[in-house]
Design a protein around this motif. Structure first.
Motif, PDB file in Angstrom:
ATOM      1  N   ASP A  84       0.843  -1.193   0.000  1.00 30.29           N
ATOM      2  CA  ASP A  84       0.000   0.000   0.000  1.00 30.29           C
ATOM      3  C   ASP A  84       0.881   1.246   0.000  1.00 30.29           C
ATOM      4  OD1 ASP A  84      -1.795   2.024   0.377  1.00 30.29           O
ATOM      5  OD2 ASP A  84      -2.806   1.129   2.096  1.00 30.29           O
ATOM      6  N   LYS A  85       1.105   1.801  -1.181  1.00 30.90           N
ATOM      7  CA  LYS A  85       1.996   2.958  -1.300  1.00 30.90           C
ATOM      8  C   LYS A  85       1.414   4.218  -0.676  1.00 30.90           C
ATOM      9  CE  LYS A  85       4.708   1.402  -5.243  1.00 30.90           C
ATOM     10  NZ  LYS A  85       5.309   1.747  -6.546  1.00 30.90           N
ATOM     11  N   THR A  86       0.089   4.271  -0.530  1.00 27.30           N
ATOM     12  CA  THR A  86      -0.509   5.475   0.058  1.00 27.30           C
ATOM     13  C   THR A  86      -0.114   5.649   1.519  1.00 27.30           C
ATOM     14  OG1 THR A  86      -2.547   4.361   0.775  1.00 27.30           O
ATOM     15  CG2 THR A  86      -2.495   5.229  -1.471  1.00 27.30           C
ATOM     16  N   ARG A  87       0.289   4.583   2.170  1.00 31.41           N
ATOM     17  CA  ARG A  87       0.667   4.673   3.593  1.00 31.41           C
ATOM     18  C   ARG A  87       2.099   5.137   3.802  1.00 31.41           C
ATOM     19  NH1 ARG A  87      -0.337  -0.559   6.747  1.00 31.41           N
ATOM     20  NH2 ARG A  87       0.239   0.830   8.456  1.00 31.41           N
ATOM     21  N   LEU A  88       2.886   5.196   2.733  1.00 23.70           N
ATOM     22  CA  LEU A  88       4.292   5.577   2.888  1.00 23.70           C
ATOM     23  C   LEU A  88       4.449   6.972   3.470  1.00 23.70           C
ATOM     24  CD1 LEU A  88       5.970   4.211  -0.379  1.00 23.70           C
ATOM     25  CD2 LEU A  88       5.827   3.147   1.879  1.00 23.70           C
ATOM     26  N   SER A  89       3.528   7.882   3.128  1.00 23.19           N
ATOM     27  CA  SER A  89       3.631   9.255   3.623  1.00 23.19           C
ATOM     28  C   SER A  89       2.850   9.466   4.916  1.00 23.19           C
ATOM     29  CB  SER A  89       3.114  10.233   2.559  1.00 23.19           C
ATOM     30  OG  SER A  89       1.796   9.899   2.163  1.00 23.19           O
ATOM     31  N   LYS A  90       2.235   8.405   5.427  1.00 23.64           N
ATOM     32  CA  LYS A  90       1.417   8.521   6.634  1.00 23.64           C
ATOM     33  C   LYS A  90       2.046   7.833   7.842  1.00 23.64           C
ATOM     34  CE  LYS A  90      -2.882   8.638   3.924  1.00 23.64           C
ATOM     35  NZ  LYS A  90      -2.253   8.575   2.584  1.00 23.64           N
ATOM     36  N   VAL A  91       2.691   6.689   7.603  1.00 20.45           N
ATOM     37  CA  VAL A  91       3.361   5.941   8.671  1.00 20.45           C
ATOM     38  C   VAL A  91       4.757   5.614   8.160  1.00 20.45           C
ATOM     39  CG1 VAL A  91       3.169   4.026  10.298  1.00 20.45           C
ATOM     40  CG2 VAL A  91       1.111   4.921   9.193  1.00 20.45           C
ATOM     41  N   MET A  92       5.643   6.594   8.234  1.00 27.71           N
ATOM     42  CA  MET A  92       6.900   6.493   7.492  1.00 27.71           C
ATOM     43  C   MET A  92       7.924   5.548   8.114  1.00 27.71           C
ATOM     44  SD  MET A  92       7.342  10.353   5.994  1.00 27.71           S
ATOM     45  CE  MET A  92       8.438   9.740   4.710  1.00 27.71           C
ATOM     46  N   ASN A  93       7.720   5.174   9.362  1.00 25.05           N
ATOM     47  CA  ASN A  93       8.659   4.230   9.982  1.00 25.05           C
ATOM     48  C   ASN A  93       8.091   2.821  10.039  1.00 25.05           C
ATOM     49  OD1 ASN A  93       6.691   4.886  11.844  1.00 25.05           O
ATOM     50  ND2 ASN A  93       8.077   4.846  13.617  1.00 25.05           N
ATOM     51  N   ALA A  94       7.063   2.562   9.251  1.00 24.99           N
ATOM     52  CA  ALA A  94       6.428   1.239   9.256  1.00 24.99           C
ATOM     53  C   ALA A  94       7.349   0.180   8.657  1.00 24.99           C
ATOM     54  CB  ALA A  94       5.120   1.282   8.470  1.00 24.99           C
ATOM     55  N   GLU A  95       7.262  -1.023   9.194  1.00 22.97           N
ATOM     56  CA  GLU A  95       7.998  -2.144   8.625  1.00 22.97           C
ATOM     57  C   GLU A  95       7.337  -2.574   7.314  1.00 22.97           C
ATOM     58  OE1 GLU A  95      10.884  -3.434   9.582  1.00 22.97           O
ATOM     59  OE2 GLU A  95      10.925  -1.812  11.055  1.00 22.97           O
ATOM     60  N   SER A  96       8.130  -3.028   6.393  1.00 21.81           N
ATOM     61  CA  SER A  96       7.632  -3.356   5.057  1.00 21.81           C
ATOM     62  C   SER A  96       6.504  -4.371   5.078  1.00 21.81           C
ATOM     63  CB  SER A  96       8.783  -3.870   4.185  1.00 21.81           C
ATOM     64  OG  SER A  96       9.789  -2.892   4.033  1.00 21.81           O
ATOM     65  N   ASP A  97       6.634  -5.409   5.919  1.00 21.95           N
ATOM     66  CA  ASP A  97       5.629  -6.474   5.940  1.00 21.95           C
ATOM     67  C   ASP A  97       4.248  -5.945   6.313  1.00 21.95           C
ATOM     68  OD1 ASP A  97       7.496  -8.286   5.165  1.00 21.95           O
ATOM     69  OD2 ASP A  97       7.729  -9.249   7.116  1.00 21.95           O
ATOM     70  N   SER A  98       4.203  -4.880   7.126  1.00 19.82           N
ATOM     71  CA  SER A  98       2.912  -4.339   7.565  1.00 19.82           C
ATOM     72  C   SER A  98       2.191  -3.592   6.449  1.00 19.82           C
ATOM     73  CB  SER A  98       3.119  -3.397   8.757  1.00 19.82           C
ATOM     74  OG  SER A  98       3.771  -2.191   8.354  1.00 19.82           O
ATOM     75  N   LEU A  99       2.903  -3.312   5.352  1.00 21.64           N
ATOM     76  CA  LEU A  99       2.315  -2.567   4.237  1.00 21.64           C
ATOM     77  C   LEU A  99       1.825  -3.473   3.110  1.00 21.64           C
ATOM     78  CD1 LEU A  99       5.028   0.241   3.963  1.00 21.64           C
ATOM     79  CD2 LEU A  99       2.845   0.391   5.156  1.00 21.64           C
ATOM     80  N   LEU A 100       2.160  -4.758   3.191  1.00 24.63           N
ATOM     81  CA  LEU A 100       1.810  -5.672   2.107  1.00 24.63           C
ATOM     82  C   LEU A 100       0.297  -5.792   1.948  1.00 24.63           C
ATOM     83  CD1 LEU A 100       4.360  -8.605   2.599  1.00 24.63           C
ATOM     84  CD2 LEU A 100       4.568  -6.558   1.169  1.00 24.63           C
ATOM     85  N   MET A 101      -0.165  -5.791   0.693  1.00 24.19           N
ATOM     86  CA  MET A 101      -1.588  -5.932   0.409  1.00 24.19           C
ATOM     87  C   MET A 101      -2.015  -7.399   0.424  1.00 24.19           C
ATOM     88  SD  MET A 101      -1.716  -3.102  -2.626  1.00 24.19           S
ATOM     89  CE  MET A 101      -3.497  -3.121  -2.882  1.00 24.19           C
ATOM     90  N   ARG A 102      -1.115  -8.276   0.049  1.00 19.63           N
ATOM     91  CA  ARG A 102      -1.354  -9.717   0.087  1.00 19.63           C
ATOM     92  C   ARG A 102      -0.066 -10.420   0.513  1.00 19.63           C
ATOM     93  NH1 ARG A 102      -6.698  -9.515   0.255  1.00 19.63           N
ATOM     94  NH2 ARG A 102      -7.764  -9.132  -1.737  1.00 19.63           N
ATOM     95  N   SER A 103      -0.222 -11.561   1.166  1.00 23.01           N
ATOM     96  CA  SER A 103       0.932 -12.344   1.586  1.00 23.01           C
ATOM     97  C   SER A 103       1.365 -13.288   0.464  1.00 23.01           C
ATOM     98  CB  SER A 103       0.586 -13.162   2.830  1.00 23.01           C
ATOM     99  OG  SER A 103      -0.375 -14.158   2.495  1.00 23.01           O
ATOM    100  N   MET A 104       2.553 -13.846   0.592  1.00 25.46           N
ATOM    101  CA  MET A 104       3.016 -14.819  -0.397  1.00 25.46           C
ATOM    102  C   MET A 104       2.133 -16.060  -0.385  1.00 25.46           C
ATOM    103  SD  MET A 104       4.991 -15.427  -2.868  1.00 25.46           S
ATOM    104  CE  MET A 104       6.456 -14.391  -2.853  1.00 25.46           C
ATOM    105  N   ASP A 105       1.584 -16.410   0.788  1.00 27.42           N
ATOM    106  CA  ASP A 105       0.664 -17.551   0.856  1.00 27.42           C
ATOM    107  C   ASP A 105      -0.541 -17.331  -0.055  1.00 27.42           C
ATOM    108  OD1 ASP A 105       2.259 -18.887   2.628  1.00 27.42           O
ATOM    109  OD2 ASP A 105       1.140 -18.278   4.414  1.00 27.42           O
TER     110      ASP A 105
END
Length: 510
Positions: free
Chosen positions: A179-200
């Motif tokens: 979710d690229k829209t969250r990059l400017s809102k929660v800038m110290n977020a870990e990458s995994d928390s931004l994923l729209m879908r998991s590899m599973d």
């Protein structure tokens, strides 16, 4: 409304299923909805065409209460970002959300409405729409170039439509779609928390994802794509959705350390930590740039914004909203230098120490954040017969088809004709457009409801004496009402926009 709760055992030949039930004694008229608590679950109860239905009340995008949104026929529109859901099935009908809502059983008995929720789904306010998997007997390949929203939605839609061929999604990123829209809102977020879908998820529905791989060229005659690792992959149909990248500064010193741009979660974290307690300069007054500046107010030592126009958002939302935005930020200590640009980035030991503006002003800084626009990622298409416009955006028709058979394009990279804009070809870098393609076409007049200085207003933008767009602050669900009217193709006239009667906007007098 009065509520009465009890446990109900639903009949089953195999297994009893515990359910929470609530009795709603309040009457709903046709076309009305209300929020109901069932156990620990927040439910939206709706009456449409004389029939009651119940779905989860939280939008699957950012959790907004749908009870505050707009009900139109069989669908409800979120008051925040416009996601739409079918009130009978819970299915998603419009983005930016990507998940559907669970439905719940409704029973009417002696004018009382009983809503029941199975306990096993409590705490699960979203669901994934049914999707098929690959059929090994289908020898057909769809390649999706790009790892953003457009490719993800295309892959999911293909499986929802029971496409059984091979799907290959290729991304130059090292992450699954996020979710690229969250990059400017929660800038110290870990990458995994931004994923729209998991590899599973991708494994479950047989969607291949190739990461850290970039297309170098496409041969539309042979239907092949050559990648940077030497691989040549065949396709039967291809969607090009490689998007755009941030535009770099073109001036001396632009390559110094601590000159940063926001494109990835790693960039967001770098900006977050680089700005902590430091003097920070932003160049560019885009939506993202202004969001990042606002995010940094309580973190950076000082914030200065440099803009090329007189006001922020001047060409998009208009000067009035630009003034309000400026005022809000200035009240929080932000300094603006408008109608100006950077002539030189000055450094010491390869690190930024100041920026010199074309006006002659020099501003000392520790960090420079650049947000001055984007460049289409279409270089690999040069030399191919795929038509592009003068800015190197790919030209498509109403069905996102290029001029080459079996080659499609979607997302930020496209120049597409928009029905709302009378067929005008447009290119807009926006998250929801990448998913579904929609647009506001510019305006010649603005009608204001409320007052900017009160931080509670609705701006209606008109062109040819019709409302073409809206922007608001603290007036939910008015903007969603306008969006729904426009989506239905119903004209909002200038007379209606200027009327003091705000009931059609579901607003009290402002």
């Amino acid at each position: 409304m009065s509520e009465k709760q009890s446990d109900l055992v639903a009949g089953s030949d195999q297994e009893e299923e515990v359910t929470d039930v609530v009795c709603v004694e309040s009457h709903l008229n046709d076309g009305e909805m209300m929020e109901v608590e069932v156990g620990h679950h927040n439910i939206l109860l709706i009456r449409s065409d004389g029939v009651y239905s119940a779905i989860s009340n939280q939008c699957t995008h950012y959790g907004a209460p749908l009870s505050k949104g707009v009900l139109s026929g069989h669908r409800v529109r979120c008051p925040w970002h416009g996601s739409c859901f079918n009130v009978k099935t819970g299915d998603l009908e419009e983005y930016p959300g990507i998940d559907c809502l669970p439905c719940h059983k409704v029973k009417v008995d002696n004018s009382k409405v009983y809503v029941s929720v199975k306990k096993k789904i409590q705490g699960q306010p979203k669901r994934i729409k049914w999707m098929g998997v690959r059929d090994q007997g289908v020898f057909h390949t769809v390649m999706l170039l790009g790892g953003g929203a457009a490719s993800l939605i295309c892959a999911e839609t293909l499986r929802q439509e029971n496409y059984g061929g091979r799907i290959i999604m290729v991304s130059r990123d090292d992450l699954l779609p996020y979710d690229k829209t969250r990059l400017s809102k929660v800038m110290n977020a870990e990458s995994d928390s931004l994923l729209m879908r998991s590899m599973d998820f991708f494994h479950k529905y047989d969607i291949e994802v190739w990461l850290k791989k970039e297309a170098l060229s496409i041969d539309t005659n042979k239907k092949t794509v050559t990648f940077d690792d030497g691989l040549i992959q065949c396709y039967d149909q291809i969607l090009i959705a490689t998007g755009c990248r941030a535009k770099s500064l073109d001036c001396p010193g632009a390559d110094l350390e601590n000159v940063l741009m926001l494109e990835t979660p790693e960039d967001a974290r770098s900006i977050h930590y680089a700005c902590m307690g430091c003097r920070t300069v932003f160049v560019g007054t885009s939506f993202v740039g202004m969001e990042v500046a606002a995010y940094m107010i309580d973190k950076a030592r000082s914030i200065t914004i440099i803009g090329s126009t007189e006001l922020p958002y001047q060409k998009t939302l208009g000067p009035e909203i630009g003034k309000v935005t400026m005022m809000m930020l200035e009240e929080n200590g932000v300094t603006f230098h408008m109608n100006d640009a950077i002539a030189e980035v000055q450094g010491e030991n390869r690190r930024v120490k100041a920026v010199k503006l074309k006006s002659g002003t020099t501003i000392e800084t520790d960090v420079l954040i650049v947000g001055i626009g984007v460049v289409p990622n279409s270089e690999f298409l040069k030399g191919s017969p795929i038509r592009m416009d003068s800015k190197n955006y790919v030209i498509v028709d109403n069905y996102m088809r290029t001029n080459i058979t079996d080659v499609y394009c979607a997302g930020d990279l496209t120049a597409f004709p928009l029905k709302m804009a009378r067929g005008q070809r447009v290119s807009i870098g926006h998250w929801q457009i990448a998913q579904t393609h929609g647009y506001g076409e510019g305006y010649t007049e603005m009608v204001l409801k409320g007052k900017f200085e009160n931080m509670k207003f609705l701006a209606l933008y008109l062109k040819h004496d019709e409302v073409v767009a809206a922007a608001g602050l603290n007036v939910e669900p008015a903007v969603s009402v306008v969006a729904e009217r426009l989506a239905e193709g119903r004209v909002i006239t200038k007379a209606e926009a200027m009327s003091d009667d705000l009931s059609w906007l579901k607003l009290q007098p402002l």
